[in-house]
Design a protein around this motif. Structure first.
Motif, mmCIF file in Angstrom:
data_model
loop_
_atom_site.group_PDB
_atom_site.id
_atom_site.type_symbol
_atom_site.label_atom_id
_atom_site.label_comp_id
_atom_site.label_asym_id
_atom_site.label_seq_id
_atom_site.Cartn_x
_atom_site.Cartn_y
_atom_site.Cartn_z
ATOM 1 N N PRO A 195 24.009 16.400 -23.287
ATOM 2 C CA PRO A 195 23.675 16.115 -21.894
ATOM 3 C C PRO A 195 23.871 14.644 -21.518
ATOM 4 C CG PRO A 195 21.980 17.467 -22.902
ATOM 5 C CD PRO A 195 22.892 17.032 -24.009
ATOM 6 N N THR A 196 24.055 14.415 -20.240
ATOM 7 C CA THR A 196 24.117 13.057 -19.712
ATOM 8 C C THR A 196 22.871 12.283 -20.154
ATOM 9 O OG1 THR A 196 25.347 13.802 -17.771
ATOM 10 C CG2 THR A 196 24.192 11.691 -17.597
ATOM 11 N N GLY A 197 23.093 11.094 -20.680
ATOM 12 C CA GLY A 197 21.974 10.283 -21.155
ATOM 13 C C GLY A 197 21.586 10.575 -22.587
ATOM 14 N N GLY A 235 11.784 14.082 -26.530
ATOM 15 C CA GLY A 235 11.510 12.748 -26.011
ATOM 16 C C GLY A 235 12.731 11.868 -25.880
ATOM 17 N N CYS A 236 13.924 12.473 -25.882
ATOM 18 C CA CYS A 236 15.171 11.706 -25.787
ATOM 19 C C CYS A 236 15.714 11.641 -24.363
ATOM 20 C CB CYS A 236 16.231 12.304 -26.708
ATOM 21 S SG CYS A 236 15.770 12.317 -28.445
ATOM 22 N N LEU A 237 15.232 12.497 -23.474
ATOM 23 C CA LEU A 237 15.602 12.462 -22.066
ATOM 24 C C LEU A 237 14.334 12.480 -21.223
ATOM 25 C CD1 LEU A 237 18.647 14.900 -21.643
ATOM 26 C CD2 LEU A 237 18.676 12.410 -21.832
ATOM 27 N N CYS A 238 14.479 12.020 -19.993
ATOM 28 C CA CYS A 238 13.340 11.912 -19.086
ATOM 29 C C CYS A 238 13.025 13.271 -18.452
ATOM 30 C CB CYS A 238 13.684 10.890 -17.997
ATOM 31 S SG CYS A 238 12.383 10.624 -16.800
ATOM 32 N N PRO A 239 11.754 13.671 -18.401
ATOM 33 C CA PRO A 239 11.393 14.916 -17.710
ATOM 34 C C PRO A 239 11.756 14.857 -16.224
ATOM 35 C CG PRO A 239 9.577 14.131 -19.072
ATOM 36 C CD PRO A 239 10.592 13.027 -19.028
ATOM 37 N N LEU A 240 12.023 16.023 -15.649
ATOM 38 C CA LEU A 240 12.418 16.122 -14.249
ATOM 39 C C LEU A 240 11.353 16.846 -13.426
ATOM 40 C CD1 LEU A 240 16.138 17.255 -14.617
ATOM 41 C CD2 LEU A 240 15.277 14.923 -14.410
ATOM 42 N N PHE A 260 18.462 11.209 -15.908
ATOM 43 C CA PHE A 260 18.034 11.679 -17.218
ATOM 44 C C PHE A 260 17.561 10.575 -18.162
ATOM 45 C CE2 PHE A 260 20.800 15.773 -17.377
ATOM 46 C CZ PHE A 260 19.874 16.396 -16.567
ATOM 47 N N ARG A 261 18.076 9.370 -17.992
ATOM 48 C CA ARG A 261 17.875 8.348 -19.028
ATOM 49 C C ARG A 261 16.437 7.839 -19.042
ATOM 50 N NH1 ARG A 261 22.861 6.955 -21.029
ATOM 51 N NH2 ARG A 261 24.626 7.532 -19.700
ATOM 52 N N LEU A 262 15.990 7.521 -20.246
ATOM 53 C CA LEU A 262 14.656 6.951 -20.431
ATOM 54 C C LEU A 262 14.657 5.483 -20.044
ATOM 55 C CD1 LEU A 262 13.866 8.469 -23.949
ATOM 56 C CD2 LEU A 262 13.038 9.312 -21.747
ATOM 57 N N ASN A 263 13.500 4.992 -19.611
ATOM 58 C CA ASN A 263 13.356 3.580 -19.285
ATOM 59 C C ASN A 263 11.880 3.210 -19.364
ATOM 60 O OD1 ASN A 263 14.736 1.146 -18.521
ATOM 61 N ND2 ASN A 263 13.777 1.299 -16.522
ATOM 62 N N GLU A 264 11.602 1.990 -19.700
ATOM 63 C CA GLU A 264 10.223 1.543 -19.847
ATOM 64 C C GLU A 264 9.458 1.732 -18.535
ATOM 65 O OE1 GLU A 264 7.700 -2.436 -21.231
ATOM 66 O OE2 GLU A 264 9.885 -2.437 -21.254
#
Length: 573
Positions: A31-33, A190-195, A338-342
């Motif tokens: 997946p993207t991200g 925990g590798c992609l951001c929840p939507l 999708f991407r994780l960020n602080e």
């Protein structure tokens, strides 16, 4: 040096295994991200450093070329001096290096000029046309004249095209998906951001739009969306829904529509608003994107510009103020979040174009075959109470608790259905299990001290899953069933609670589940697992046990089915 995540290493292993065992060309779906570029960089490092090969990475936008160069520097710094770029947009025309990263527009007529390659890796491989004389096919045809044994590897998040369906077929450039992992799996890990997905208060009616080349006619779509009433309503919802969010990416139908949306947002919102279109000057575009990524601009409006190759982890809201018939474009738009960020807990998706209802949840997109429409119920539905967009199978909204009325049955259906014809009819099916994921589940709205369960999620196909819940923390019959479930799969002591069960399961305490049998009752709330095909129970190593006392193959990572490409020096291409 960057260490690959487990699924990225599995993807590399699957590619090497395919190249050794088959004569055609593999594709990897991440997946993207999720990190396709580190996979490419690892293959480049191994091909050049271990097997003395030569590799070409092809992509269609300069952002992807720059990302590939950056990841090679991080994953394989020893390959930095062996890597060159051939791209008019980046003002570089390197031809002699063992690793070349190239824009397809710059090299598709220059295969002979670049000399022989052993591997060609294509990023965003869904851009390859299934037939005809596109740039990728033109280049590969010439490249095989230089080296007839050339192998091609594709990587993509969306292995399908709007007009032709899945991209991997026997006669295509890419022939088989050798590895895929879905959005849901990476969110669970925990590798992609929840939507969080919300539709508009008044769902869009696109029945008046005509279709050309598989997509809504652009001018008609812009006329439909670019009305004062709709733009005002959409912008009001965007501003209201994103009060606590930092970076909002907005997709519109055309430049006029985009300018209209931006103007209304500037009037309604106190934070900065900017636009990026295809005609935006390069220097201006680079400046706006840099300020957006730095958090200086909150709302960024664009038209089909910031889809593939745009990496801004700070995006915590994607607003689709446009409809699309393309499942790939729909996925790419949503994928920007999708991407994780602080500090980013989730990404809000605001859909004003009816895209989720049209294509389904992003982790379960329905792909249509050539010239065929998918029959049956919509793959998603909207809660009338809170506007959440959810999978069609839900009987109750998971966000607000609204109970959907039972579906009305028409006397005569227009098309044949694979579902049972009578209410209460039972359908039983067996599914091969690809992967199993374990997590702790808490019932929504339950008090903190309420019993938790072990959620077991089986991946049974391309973005298809089936779950069950095991109640170790309950008493009576539920606990007895949990104990029986565990003992059928493990020689380890039965866990006391869900947290302990997850730790032990992930530490190798449970046997492999090869297949599950699922029973579906027409009119029932959800399918149920009623049978399993299990491997032998593994020997259990108590914490602190001397590894020398453990039989070979029992320790985590030492099973006979585990394949590490770095243990095998056979040339994979």
């Amino acid at each position: 040096m960057l260490e690959l995540r487990p699924y990225q290493q599995e993807a590399v292993s699957a590619i090497y295994r395919h190249l050794r065992e088959r004569e055609d060309n593999p594709c990897v779906v991440i997946p993207t991200g999720g990190g396709k570029t580190p996979v490419m960089a690892t293959i480049c490092r191994d091909a050049v450093g271990r097997w003395n090969g030569r590799v070409l990475i092809l992509a269609h936008v300069k952002e992807l070329l720059e990302q590939a160069l950056d990841k090679i520097h991080v994953v394989a710094p020893e390959m930095w001096m062996k890597t060159g770029i051939y791209s008019a947009g980046l003002k570089s025309r390197d031809t002699e290096h063992p690793i070349i990263i190239a824009g397809i527009q710059s090299v598709y007529r220059r295969a002979c000029e670049l000399d022989a390659f052993d591997l060609v890796i294509i990023d965003e491989a869904h851009m390859i046309p299934p037939d005809g004389d596109g740039m990728y096919r033109t280049f590969l045809e010439e490249a095989r004249k230089v080296n007839p044994n050339l192998r091609v590897i594709g990587l993509t998040a969306t292995p399908f095209r709007m007009k032709s369906g899945m991209i991997c077929e026997p006669g295509n450039v890419l022939n088989q998906v050798c590895y895929d992992i879905g959005v849901k799996e990476l969110i669970v890990q925990g590798c992609l951001c929840p939507l969080i997905t919300k539709g508009c208060a008044q769902p869009l009616d696109t029945s008046s739009l005509h279709v050309r080349a598989g997509e809504f006619v652009a001018g008609e779509a812009e006329d439909l969306m670019d009305t004062d009433e709709l733009v005002e309503s959409a912008c009001r919802e965007i501003v209201e829904q994103t009060q606590g969010r930092r970076s909002v990416l907005v997709f519109t139908t055309g430049i006029q529509h985009g300018e209209h949306v931006a103007a209304v947002l500037r009037r309604m919102a106190s934070e900065p608003v900017a636009t990026v279109f295809g005609e935006t000057a390069t220097e201006e575009r680079d400046r706006v994107l840099a300020e957006f990524k730095a958090g200086k601009i909150k709302h960024l409006v664009n038209v089909n510009v910031l889809t593939m190759g745009f990496d801004a982890p700070n995006i915590d809201c994607v607003a689709m103020v446009r409809p699309t018939l393309s499942p790939g474009l729909y996925y790419q738009m949503v994928g920007r979040g999708f991407r994780l960020n602080e500090g980013k807990e989730n990404c809000l998706v605001l859909d004003f174009g009816g895209n989720v209802l049209r294509h389904g949840p992003v982790d379960a997109i329905r792909v249509q075959a050539v010239n065929h429409r998918v029959a049956g119920e919509a793959p998603a539905k909207q809660c009338p109470q809170c506007q959440s967009l959810i999978a069609a199978g839900y009987a109750m909204c998971p966000d607000c608790g609204y109970e959907f009325p039972p579906p009305e049955r028409r006397q005569h259906e227009a098309t044949a259905s694979t579902e049972g014809i009578l209410s209460g009819e039972v359908t039983t099916s067996v599914h091969e299990v690809r992967e199993v994921f374990y997590s702790v589940h808490s019932k929504k709205g339950a008090p903190e001290d309420a019993p938790k369960t072990l959620r077991v999620e089986y991946r049974i196909g391309f973005h298809q899953h089936q779950s069950e819940w095991v109640c170790f923390e309950h008493t009576g019959w539920a606990r007895q069933k949990a104990e029986s479930w565990w003992r059928r799969r493990s020689t380890a002591p039965v866990p006391r609670n869900a947290d302990e069960a997850v730790l032990m399961a992930n530490d190798g305490a449970l046997c492999r589940t090869r297949a599950i049998t699922v029973r579906t009752v027409v009119g029932g709330q959800y399918p149920r697992i009623i049978g399993y095909e299990l491997d032998d129970r593994p020997a259990w190593r108590e914490p602190g046990m001397d590894d020398d006392l453990v039989p070979a193959g029992v320790l985590a990572g030492g099973s006979a089915g585990t394949y590490n490409p770095l243990d095998d020096d056979d040339l994979p291409f």
